[in-house]
Design a protein around this motif. Structure first.
Motif, PDB file in Angstrom:
ATOM      1  N   THR A 149       0.836  -1.193   0.000  1.00  0.00           N
ATOM      2  CA  THR A 149       0.000   0.000   0.000  1.00  0.00           C
ATOM      3  C   THR A 149       0.870   1.241   0.000  1.00  0.00           C
ATOM      4  OG1 THR A 149      -0.135  -0.072   2.422  1.00  0.00           O
ATOM      5  CG2 THR A 149      -1.916  -1.120   1.190  1.00  0.00           C
ATOM      6  N   VAL A 150       0.299   2.338  -0.462  1.00  0.00           N
ATOM      7  CA  VAL A 150       1.004   3.619  -0.549  1.00  0.00           C
ATOM      8  C   VAL A 150       0.383   4.580   0.443  1.00  0.00           C
ATOM      9  CG1 VAL A 150       1.420   5.644  -2.019  1.00  0.00           C
ATOM     10  CG2 VAL A 150       1.754   3.344  -2.933  1.00  0.00           C
ATOM     11  N   ARG A 151       1.237   5.310   1.149  1.00  0.00           N
ATOM     12  CA  ARG A 151       0.784   6.288   2.132  1.00  0.00           C
ATOM     13  C   ARG A 151       1.394   7.662   1.814  1.00  0.00           C
ATOM     14  NH1 ARG A 151      -2.453   2.974   2.727  1.00  0.00           N
ATOM     15  NH2 ARG A 151      -2.721   1.483   4.441  1.00  0.00           N
ATOM     16  N   THR A 152       0.644   8.695   2.095  1.00  0.00           N
ATOM     17  CA  THR A 152       1.069  10.105   2.031  1.00  0.00           C
ATOM     18  C   THR A 152       1.836  10.470   0.760  1.00  0.00           C
ATOM     19  OG1 THR A 152       3.118   9.664   3.297  1.00  0.00           O
ATOM     20  CG2 THR A 152       1.132  10.275   4.554  1.00  0.00           C
ATOM     21  N   PRO A 153       1.259  10.230  -0.422  1.00  0.00           N
ATOM     22  CA  PRO A 153       1.956  10.666  -1.640  1.00  0.00           C
ATOM     23  C   PRO A 153       1.996  12.188  -1.736  1.00  0.00           C
ATOM     24  CG  PRO A 153      -0.264   9.925  -2.150  1.00  0.00           C
ATOM     25  CD  PRO A 153      -0.047   9.606  -0.700  1.00  0.00           C
ATOM     26  N   ARG A 154       3.088  12.689  -2.261  1.00  0.00           N
ATOM     27  CA  ARG A 154       3.271  14.138  -2.425  1.00  0.00           C
ATOM     28  C   ARG A 154       3.919  14.392  -3.767  1.00  0.00           C
ATOM     29  NH1 ARG A 154       7.713  17.927  -0.039  1.00  0.00           N
ATOM     30  NH2 ARG A 154       6.775  19.994  -0.276  1.00  0.00           N
ATOM     31  N   GLN A 155       3.445  15.412  -4.467  1.00  0.00           N
ATOM     32  CA  GLN A 155       3.979  15.739  -5.775  1.00  0.00           C
ATOM     33  C   GLN A 155       4.312  17.226  -5.816  1.00  0.00           C
ATOM     34  OE1 GLN A 155       1.855  13.554  -8.683  1.00  0.00           O
ATOM     35  NE2 GLN A 155       2.594  14.769 -10.406  1.00  0.00           N
ATOM     36  N   VAL A 156       5.483  17.554  -6.356  1.00  0.00           N
ATOM     37  CA  VAL A 156       5.973  18.934  -6.371  1.00  0.00           C
ATOM     38  C   VAL A 156       6.449  19.270  -7.777  1.00  0.00           C
ATOM     39  CG1 VAL A 156       7.649  20.563  -5.399  1.00  0.00           C
ATOM     40  CG2 VAL A 156       6.695  18.750  -3.951  1.00  0.00           C
ATOM     41  N   HIS A 157       6.046  20.445  -8.270  1.00  0.00           N
ATOM     42  CA  HIS A 157       6.502  20.929  -9.570  1.00  0.00           C
ATOM     43  C   HIS A 157       7.189  22.269  -9.387  1.00  0.00           C
ATOM     44  CE1 HIS A 157       6.658  21.712 -13.861  1.00  0.00           C
ATOM     45  NE2 HIS A 157       6.064  22.887 -13.653  1.00  0.00           N
ATOM     46  N   ASP A 158       8.483  22.311  -9.736  1.00  0.00           N
ATOM     47  CA  ASP A 158       9.279  23.544  -9.606  1.00  0.00           C
ATOM     48  C   ASP A 158       9.105  24.188  -8.232  1.00  0.00           C
ATOM     49  OD1 ASP A 158      10.420  23.312 -12.100  1.00  0.00           O
ATOM     50  OD2 ASP A 158       8.946  24.580 -13.096  1.00  0.00           O
ATOM     51  N   GLY A 159       9.158  23.351  -7.200  1.00  0.00           N
ATOM     52  CA  GLY A 159       9.129  23.844  -5.828  1.00  0.00           C
ATOM     53  C   GLY A 159       7.758  24.052  -5.235  1.00  0.00           C
ATOM     54  N   GLN A 160       6.678  23.837  -6.012  1.00  0.00           N
ATOM     55  CA  GLN A 160       5.328  24.053  -5.519  1.00  0.00           C
ATOM     56  C   GLN A 160       4.558  22.729  -5.474  1.00  0.00           C
ATOM     57  OE1 GLN A 160       4.169  27.097  -4.460  1.00  0.00           O
ATOM     58  NE2 GLN A 160       6.245  27.872  -4.861  1.00  0.00           N
ATOM     59  N   ASP A 161       3.894  22.474  -4.327  1.00  0.00           N
ATOM     60  CA  ASP A 161       3.049  21.288  -4.236  1.00  0.00           C
ATOM     61  C   ASP A 161       1.906  21.379  -5.250  1.00  0.00           C
ATOM     62  OD1 ASP A 161       4.613  21.026  -1.844  1.00  0.00           O
ATOM     63  OD2 ASP A 161       3.082  19.674  -1.081  1.00  0.00           O
ATOM     64  N   VAL A 162       1.614  20.265  -5.911  1.00  0.00           N
ATOM     65  CA  VAL A 162       0.549  20.239  -6.901  1.00  0.00           C
ATOM     66  C   VAL A 162      -0.342  19.037  -6.621  1.00  0.00           C
ATOM     67  CG1 VAL A 162       1.876  21.429  -8.689  1.00  0.00           C
ATOM     68  CG2 VAL A 162       1.995  18.932  -8.514  1.00  0.00           C
ATOM     69  N   PRO A 163      -1.639  19.115  -6.995  1.00  0.00           N
ATOM     70  CA  PRO A 163      -2.527  17.959  -6.820  1.00  0.00           C
ATOM     71  C   PRO A 163      -2.037  16.790  -7.668  1.00  0.00           C
ATOM     72  CG  PRO A 163      -3.777  19.961  -7.285  1.00  0.00           C
ATOM     73  CD  PRO A 163      -2.337  20.284  -7.554  1.00  0.00           C
ATOM     74  N   SER A 164      -2.216  15.584  -7.158  1.00  0.00           N
ATOM     75  CA  SER A 164      -1.758  14.391  -7.859  1.00  0.00           C
ATOM     76  C   SER A 164      -2.888  13.390  -7.975  1.00  0.00           C
ATOM     77  CB  SER A 164      -0.569  13.762  -7.131  1.00  0.00           C
ATOM     78  OG  SER A 164      -0.252  12.500  -7.688  1.00  0.00           O
ATOM     79  N   LEU A 165      -3.447  13.258  -9.180  1.00  0.00           N
ATOM     80  CA  LEU A 165      -4.484  12.264  -9.414  1.00  0.00           C
ATOM     81  C   LEU A 165      -3.925  10.861  -9.234  1.00  0.00           C
ATOM     82  CD1 LEU A 165      -7.334  11.500 -10.276  1.00  0.00           C
ATOM     83  CD2 LEU A 165      -6.601  11.721 -12.666  1.00  0.00           C
ATOM     84  N   SER A 166      -2.703  10.634  -9.733  1.00  0.00           N
ATOM     85  CA  SER A 166      -2.070   9.320  -9.569  1.00  0.00           C
ATOM     86  C   SER A 166      -1.903   8.977  -8.094  1.00  0.00           C
ATOM     87  CB  SER A 166      -0.709   9.300 -10.261  1.00  0.00           C
ATOM     88  OG  SER A 166      -0.837   9.481 -11.642  1.00  0.00           O
ATOM     89  N   GLY A 167      -1.461   9.959  -7.298  1.00  0.00           N
ATOM     90  CA  GLY A 167      -1.287   9.726  -5.875  1.00  0.00           C
ATOM     91  C   GLY A 167      -2.585   9.389  -5.177  1.00  0.00           C
TER      92      GLY A 167
END
Length: 300
Positions: free
Chosen positions: A89-107
Motif C-alpha cells: 500500500t502507498v501512504r502520504t503521496p506528495r507531488q511537487v513541480h518547480d518547488g510548488q506542491d501540486v494535486p496528484s491524481l495518480s497519488g
C-alpha cells in the motif's frame, strides 16, 4: 509533473547523488566467500520504505523544469500457492513541480488500492492479483470520462502488470537463489520514459561486497547502464535481453547507482539510481531512491 509517469507508481528510489549513509564495505583478506542471496522474505512483518523520485528536464535555451514525487510504502509478505503473496500500500503521496506542491491524481489513486503480487518460491514474478482494483480506485476519484486519459491508461490491468513485472525484474532478476561473489555481474533490461516514449537500456549490476546494516548483513551492488548490446556480450546478458523481448537499446542513456539487499532475510535495504537520457528534446535526468525505514511485527 505530468501524471502517469512510471516512477510515480511503485518501487522507486532516489536522491540527487550516489553517496551512501552506510559504512564502507567490509575489508576481507584474499578472495571473500560467496554470498547466497536466497529469497526468504519476512513473514508477519510490516516493511516500511520511503520512496522518492526527482525528474529534471533541461532544454536548450529554456529554464530547467523539476518535478518530484515522494511517498511511503507498506509491504507484507505471506506464503501463498507454493510461493509468496506480496501486498503493498502507498501512504502520504506528495507531488511537487518547480518547488510548488501540486494535486496528484495518480497519488490519490495509489492511496485507494492495494497492489498484490504473486511470486514463485524463488522470488520470480508470476502475476498481479486483482489488478482491476486500480481502475475501481480511479473511478472513486475521477468518474469515467472525467479523468486524464494518460492516467487511465497508466492504471489499466495490462499496463499495471507489465510495469510492475519490469520493475521487479530490473531489481532482482538474476540475483536471487544464487551464490554471488565480489566482481560478479548480472543484467536486466529497464526503461525510462522520455517525452512519452519508452527508451530501453541494459542495467548492469556488479557485486561490490557486503556491508552491515540495521537490517542485517547485506550484499552491495553498483549499478550502471549500457546503451548498446556489446558484440562480445556474455550469454547471461544476451539471455536477459531476449527474455525482455529483445527491445531496441537506446543510445544516449547512462546511469549510476547502488543497490543494497539484506541476504540473511530478504530486505531491500536501499536502492539509488540516477538515469540520464540525452535526446532531441533535451536532457532528462531521473533519480529514484527507496530506503527501508522499519520492519515491525504485526499483531494477531
Amino acid at each position: 509533473m505530468r501524471p502517469g509517469l512510471p516512477w510515480c507508481c511503485l518501487l522507486l528510489s532516489l536522491a540527487a547523488g550516489c553517496t551512501s549513509r552506510y559504512p564502507p564495505l567490509n575489508p576481507a583478506p584474499g578472495l571473500p566467500p560467496p554470498v547466497r542471496l536466497d529469497f526468504k522474505p519476512p513473514v508477519d512483518r510490516l516493511l516500511t520504505e520511503s520512496v522518492r523520485a526527482t525528474r529534471t528536464l533541461q532544454r536548450e535555451g529554456q529554464p530547467e523544469t523539476r518535478d518530484e514525487a515522494a511517498f511511503t510504502t507498506e509491504t507484507r509478505f505471506a506464503p501463498s500457492d507454493g510461493g509468496w503473496r506480496v501486498a503493498q500500500t502507498v501512504r502520504t503521496p506528495r507531488q511537487v513541480h518547480d518547488g510548488q506542491d501540486v494535486p496528484s491524481l495518480s497519488g490519490a489513486v495509489l492511496e485507494r488500492f492495494t497492489l498484490r503480487m504473486q511470486l514463485a518460491a524463488d522470488g520470480t514474478f508470476v502475476k498481479l492479483v486483482g489488478p482491476e482494483a486500480a481502475q475501481e480506485a480511479l473511478r472513486q476519484v475521477a468518474p469515467t470520462g472525467t479523468g486524464v486519459p494518460e492516467v487511465e491508461r497508466f492504471f489499466t490491468p495490462e499496463a499495471l502488470e507489465s510495469r510492475t513485472r519490469r520493475e521487479w525484474e530490473a531489481k532482482y532478476a538474476g540475483l536471487l537463489q544464487r551464490n554471488l561473489v565480489e566482481g560478479q555481474r548480472t543484467w536486466a533490461v529497464d526503461f525510462v520514459d522520455v517525452d512519452g516514449e519508452e527508451r530501453a537500456y541494459l542495467l548492469e549490476r556488479t557485486v561490490q561486497g557486503t556491508r552491515p546494516t540495521t537490517f542485517g548483513d547485506a550484499v552491495v551492488l553498483s549499478l550502471q547502464c549500457l546503451d548498446a548490446l556489446p558484440p562480445d556480450a556474455p550469454a547471461e546478458l544476451r539471455a536477459a535481453w531476449v527474455e525482455a523481448g529483445s527491445p531496441e537499446i537506446s543510445k544516449g542513456v547512462t546511469c549510476e547507482g547502488e543497490q543494497v539487499v539484506a541476504w540473511g532475510r530478504f530486505i531491500p535495504v536501499r536502492r539509488l539510481l540516477k538515469v540520464k537520457a540525452v535526446g532531441a528534446g533535451g536532457t532528462l535526468t531521473l533519480t529514484t531512491e527507496s530506503q527501508a525505514e522499519a520492519l515491525q511485527e504485526e499483531g494477531p
